[in-house]
Design an enzyme around this catalytic site. Sequence first.
Site, PDB file in Angstrom:
ATOM      1  N   SER A 252       0.814  -1.212   0.000  1.00  0.00           N
ATOM      2  CA  SER A 252       0.000   0.000   0.000  1.00  0.00           C
ATOM      3  C   SER A 252       0.852   1.268   0.000  1.00  0.00           C
ATOM      4  O   SER A 252       0.336   2.360  -0.227  1.00  0.00           O
ATOM      5  CB  SER A 252      -0.939   0.012   1.212  1.00  0.00           C
ATOM      6  OG  SER A 252      -1.883  -1.037   1.133  1.00  0.00           O
TER       7      SER A 252
ATOM      8  N   GLY B 105      -3.203   3.708  -3.575  1.00  0.00           N
ATOM      9  CA  GLY B 105      -3.802   4.639  -4.521  1.00  0.00           C
ATOM     10  C   GLY B 105      -5.261   4.966  -4.280  1.00  0.00           C
ATOM     11  O   GLY B 105      -5.871   4.620  -3.271  1.00  0.00           O
TER      12      GLY B 105
ATOM     13  N   CYS C  39      -9.463  -2.299   3.810  1.00  0.00           N
ATOM     14  CA  CYS C  39      -8.747  -1.093   3.375  1.00  0.00           C
ATOM     15  C   CYS C  39      -9.201  -0.660   1.973  1.00  0.00           C
ATOM     16  O   CYS C  39     -10.308  -0.186   1.825  1.00  0.00           O
ATOM     17  CB  CYS C  39      -7.233  -1.308   3.454  1.00  0.00           C
ATOM     18  SG  CYS C  39      -6.282   0.229   3.525  1.00  0.00           S
TER      19      CYS C  39
ATOM     20  N   GLN D 186     -13.086   0.371   0.523  1.00  0.00           N
ATOM     21  CA  GLN D 186     -13.462   1.535  -0.275  1.00  0.00           C
ATOM     22  C   GLN D 186     -14.123   1.120  -1.587  1.00  0.00           C
ATOM     23  O   GLN D 186     -15.091   1.747  -2.036  1.00  0.00           O
ATOM     24  CB  GLN D 186     -12.222   2.387  -0.541  1.00  0.00           C
ATOM     25  CG  GLN D 186     -11.576   2.943   0.723  1.00  0.00           C
ATOM     26  CD  GLN D 186     -10.144   3.396   0.517  1.00  0.00           C
ATOM     27  OE1 GLN D 186      -9.656   3.452  -0.616  1.00  0.00           O
ATOM     28  NE2 GLN D 186      -9.448   3.693   1.604  1.00  0.00           N
TER      29      GLN D 186
ATOM     30  N   HIS E 223      -6.391  -2.700   9.201  1.00  0.00           N
ATOM     31  CA  HIS E 223      -5.757  -3.968   8.863  1.00  0.00           C
ATOM     32  C   HIS E 223      -5.886  -4.949  10.029  1.00  0.00           C
ATOM     33  O   HIS E 223      -5.142  -4.842  11.016  1.00  0.00           O
ATOM     34  CB  HIS E 223      -4.271  -3.753   8.542  1.00  0.00           C
ATOM     35  CG  HIS E 223      -4.048  -2.961   7.294  1.00  0.00           C
ATOM     36  ND1 HIS E 223      -2.801  -2.798   6.721  1.00  0.00           N
ATOM     37  CD2 HIS E 223      -4.899  -2.286   6.491  1.00  0.00           C
ATOM     38  CE1 HIS E 223      -2.900  -2.060   5.641  1.00  0.00           C
ATOM     39  NE2 HIS E 223      -4.170  -1.731   5.481  1.00  0.00           N
TER      40      HIS E 223
ATOM     41  N   GLU F 177      -5.058  -8.025  10.365  1.00  0.00           N
ATOM     42  CA  GLU F 177      -3.980  -9.010  10.554  1.00  0.00           C
ATOM     43  C   GLU F 177      -2.852  -8.464  11.421  1.00  0.00           C
ATOM     44  O   GLU F 177      -1.953  -9.201  11.832  1.00  0.00           O
ATOM     45  CB  GLU F 177      -3.430  -9.461   9.198  1.00  0.00           C
ATOM     46  CG  GLU F 177      -2.389  -8.566   8.564  1.00  0.00           C
ATOM     47  CD  GLU F 177      -2.897  -7.195   8.158  1.00  0.00           C
ATOM     48  OE1 GLU F 177      -2.071  -6.277   8.033  1.00  0.00           O
ATOM     49  OE2 GLU F 177      -4.122  -7.045   7.975  1.00  0.00           O
TER      50      GLU F 177
END
Length: 365
Positions: free
Chosen positions: A45, A221, A247, A251, A332, A334
């Site tokens: 990311s 992005g 994440c 979106q 996140h 994890e």
Amino acid sequence: MKRYLILEDGTIFNGLAFGSQRESSGEVVFTTSMTGYQEVMTDPSYCDQIICFTYPLVGNYGINRSDYESIRPATSGIIVNEHAEFPNHHEGMQSLSSWLTAKDIPGLYGIDTRKLTRKIRQHGTLKGRMTNSIENAEEVIKNLNAEERITNQVTKVSTKTPYHLPNSGYRVVVVDFGVKSGMLRELSRRLCDVIVVPHNTSAADIIRLQPDGVLLSNGPGDPKDVHSGITMIQELLKNNIPILGICLGHQLLALATGADTEKLKFGHRGSNHPVKDLETGKIALTSQNHGYAVTEESLKNSELVLTHQAVNDGTVEGLKHKVKPAFSIQYHPEASPGPQDSNPIFDDFLNMIKTTKKEGLMQYA
């Protein structure tokens, strides 16, 4: 050797070079994580971004073989106040500087990272260039301001071909928008039969794999640039395939159901972001890395309901579909790096799969 950071607003930071000697450009962002720098640097990311670490000393435990979130780091460079030249840890295999050199990632140290972070917080993320000379600084600033927005980050980090992580449990197709290894690890721990597919895989091709569920991964992005992903999600929803979005995947689920997203001033990047579960009232500390968020006002135009909200600024952190078996989170779960408060999200996903299969709602046509 001297190295400089030139920002698009004309600010120049003077420091010293370590890691690769090449010059590079990218969006300058900051992370507040106090540990886990290896996971941060290898998180896809961060593609095309220069990472400023707010914690003053980075590299003290070196680089090990276990903490990779991807094999090929996509970051454009890192900035630290101080880096440890001689790390000390029983799992460490090399220093941060030698690893950056091997991965061809430039590093900059010795600057006032607090000043840089305050600038980003006040003005928002800025484009910057890490360079070994400032003789042509005016030209660099001009070029930074003239650069068009990068739109192909997901294409850069996504797998080019599908691959299989076989196991005996539910079959989960992971759409790789820049997936972190930690997410695949958590699915494997739960015995999921995982198939990872490229970001532009069609819904029809995913359905042919007969998944019990689909995980939409994190990634870099602007989500509005991932047109094929939005279309794919809309088709999967029609077939009642259970979906978990994380994440960027969160979106994209929002965009696919009529909601909207916006660019945040400086984003959320760190492992200490509190998030409130609106259904239970509990607050979890979460790991986050994103520059865009779903706008809460736009949810009234979608089929989604708000389930989680950021304590610090009230932004949307979790959503659930009103009818379909689909939900998503902005953070996140994890925990790579970070706390494990939200790890049960994966169990919630598998429970949703179990319920959906029991009710016989899924369609593979």
